[in-house]
Enzyme design. Structure first.
Site, PDB file in Angstrom:
ATOM      1  CG  HIS A  63     -29.613  32.549  15.264  1.00 42.67           C
ATOM      2  ND1 HIS A  63     -30.136  31.521  14.523  1.00 42.67           N
ATOM      3  CD2 HIS A  63     -30.649  33.071  15.972  1.00 42.67           C
ATOM      4  CE1 HIS A  63     -31.436  31.426  14.758  1.00 42.67           C
ATOM      5  NE2 HIS A  63     -31.773  32.350  15.627  1.00 42.67           N
ATOM      6  CG  ASP A 165     -35.682  31.541  14.597  1.00 46.69           C
ATOM      7  OD1 ASP A 165     -34.719  32.261  14.897  1.00 46.69           O
ATOM      8  OD2 ASP A 165     -36.126  30.661  15.361  1.00 46.69           O
ATOM      9  CD  GLU A 195     -30.784  31.333  18.861  1.00 50.37           C
ATOM     10  OE1 GLU A 195     -31.489  31.904  19.718  1.00 50.37           O
ATOM     11  OE2 GLU A 195     -31.263  30.507  18.045  1.00 50.37           O
ATOM     12  CD  GLU A 196     -33.096  28.168  16.177  1.00 48.42           C
ATOM     13  OE1 GLU A 196     -33.613  27.799  17.246  1.00 48.42           O
ATOM     14  OE2 GLU A 196     -33.600  29.042  15.449  1.00 48.42           O
ATOM     15  CG  ASP A 218     -33.423  35.465  17.209  1.00 53.54           C
ATOM     16  OD1 ASP A 218     -34.109  35.079  16.236  1.00 53.54           O
ATOM     17  OD2 ASP A 218     -32.718  34.684  17.886  1.00 53.54           O
ATOM     18  CG  HIS A 304     -38.716  26.982  15.673  1.00 56.09           C
ATOM     19  ND1 HIS A 304     -38.065  26.272  16.660  1.00 56.09           N
ATOM     20  CD2 HIS A 304     -37.970  28.099  15.486  1.00 56.09           C
ATOM     21  CE1 HIS A 304     -36.993  26.928  17.055  1.00 56.09           C
ATOM     22  NE2 HIS A 304     -36.920  28.059  16.361  1.00 56.09           N
TER      23      HIS A 304
END
Length: 332
Positions: A63, A165, A195-196, A218, A304
């Site tokens: 992603h 990410d 995606e998130e 990922d 994150h």
């Protein structure tokens, strides 16, 4: 295998929160256009690169989007209120600098609280250095998005940066694509959107492609920091082959196939059983009547945040594993 830090830095520096992935999509398109037969960008913004072959139809996904903040309100003094785009922690966000697409910088802070353990995003604001709503509205509007500011750092072993990410997954796809020569499989490299916020781009692109086999690339967590949540995955231990997360239980024949490829090519690997989160593999797996799907994961510390940390050796082993899988005749 030489690590292409220049390319990865270019990817992570691209402003592309969920729903606005156009900048990173253009970077990827320019990087891969001479290695594939066809590139399209679909109505959801997914970049689909087709390397034609006569074998099974394989979809490989990573992603493009990143987590961020979206402005919901501006108060009379020009402070911005916001909501999250993806998995945003109030504690990681507190004191962070953020940047908007137009280059405006803001500082994330919070109202005075007696008990900071109760901190929530609704108690927080962004200060862009103005004195009124009118001044703020000249610079930022409701619905505008911003992302954490982070500095790319690379040494002989590791990379530290925000947005790994999943720009590192995009990097793995790009470098694997460059390594492929004459392959039997009919391969679709898909750089997905949103995606998130719910694996959205993977859902629509997988429906369009209707693959025989799917692979998501990922990040995953790590269990190798002090008092970390138990997870038998750590940095510099090899490519992580997924067994389970909250979006998928990988069929044992798929997991065994990926392990077999790793062993055949002397690629260090580890098995990933993640008790939280999910990846595009979950969306691909549930497409139409179901698609056999696995996942390759890059072990990552501090996900994150603005300081996500990965091992270069792990990344190179993920590229080798993906290349080895795509070069194999798919028989399921």
């Amino acid at each position: 295998m030489k690590f292409n830090g220049e390319l990865l830095k270019k990817l992570v520096d691209a402003f592309s929160p969920s729903g606005d992935e156009r900048i990173v999509a253009e970077i990827i398109k320019d990087e891969i256009k001479s290695y594939v037969d066809e590139i399209i960008i679909d109505s959801l913004g997914n970049l689909i690169a087709h390397k034609k072959g006569n074998g099974k139809k394989v979809m490989v996904a990573a992603h493009m989007d990143q987590i961020g903040l979206l402005i919901t309100d501006i108060d009379e003094k020009g402070f911005l209120r916001f909501t999250n785009i993806g998995g945003i922690s109030p504690y990681i966000s507190y004191g962070q600098r953020v940047v908007f697409k137009n280059g405006r910088i803001g500082i994330v802070y919070a109202e005075s609280m007696d008990d900071m353990s109760k901190l929530k995003l609704e108690n927080m604001y962004i200060d862009i250095g103005v004195n009124s709503r009118e001044e703020a509205e000249k610079r930022i509007g409701i619905g505008d998005t911003c992302v954490y500011i982070s500095q790319y750092y690379e040494d002989e072993n590791n990379v530290i940066s925000g947005c790994l990410d999943d720009r590192i997954g995009c990097y793995v796809l790009i470098e694997a694509l460059k390594d492929l020569k004459n392959v039997e499989n009919d391969i679709y490299f898909v750089f997905t959107t949103q995606e998130e916020v719910g694996l959205r781009g993977a859902k629509t692109s997988a429906y369009r492609i209707d693959p025989d086999f799917g692979i998501a690339v990922d990040i995953t967590g790590s269990g190798d920091t002090p008092k970390a949540k138990r997870l038998a995955v750590g940095l510099n231990k090899g490519a992580a082959i997924k067994v389970k997360d909250n979006s998928i239980i990988v069929n044992p024949k798929i997991k065994d196939f990926m392990v077999e490829v790793a062993k055949e090519n002397n690629i260090p690997y580890q098995l990933e059983v993640l008790e939280y989160g999910g990846t595009d593999s979950g969306a691909i797996n549930l497409t139409k009547e179901g698609v056999p799907t696995g996942a390759i994961s890059i072990p990552t510390r501090y996900a994150h945040s603005g300081s996500e940390t990965i091992s270069k050796n792990d990344v190179n082993n993920c590229i080798k594993l993906l290349t080895g899988i795509l070069n194999k005749k798919i028989e399921f």
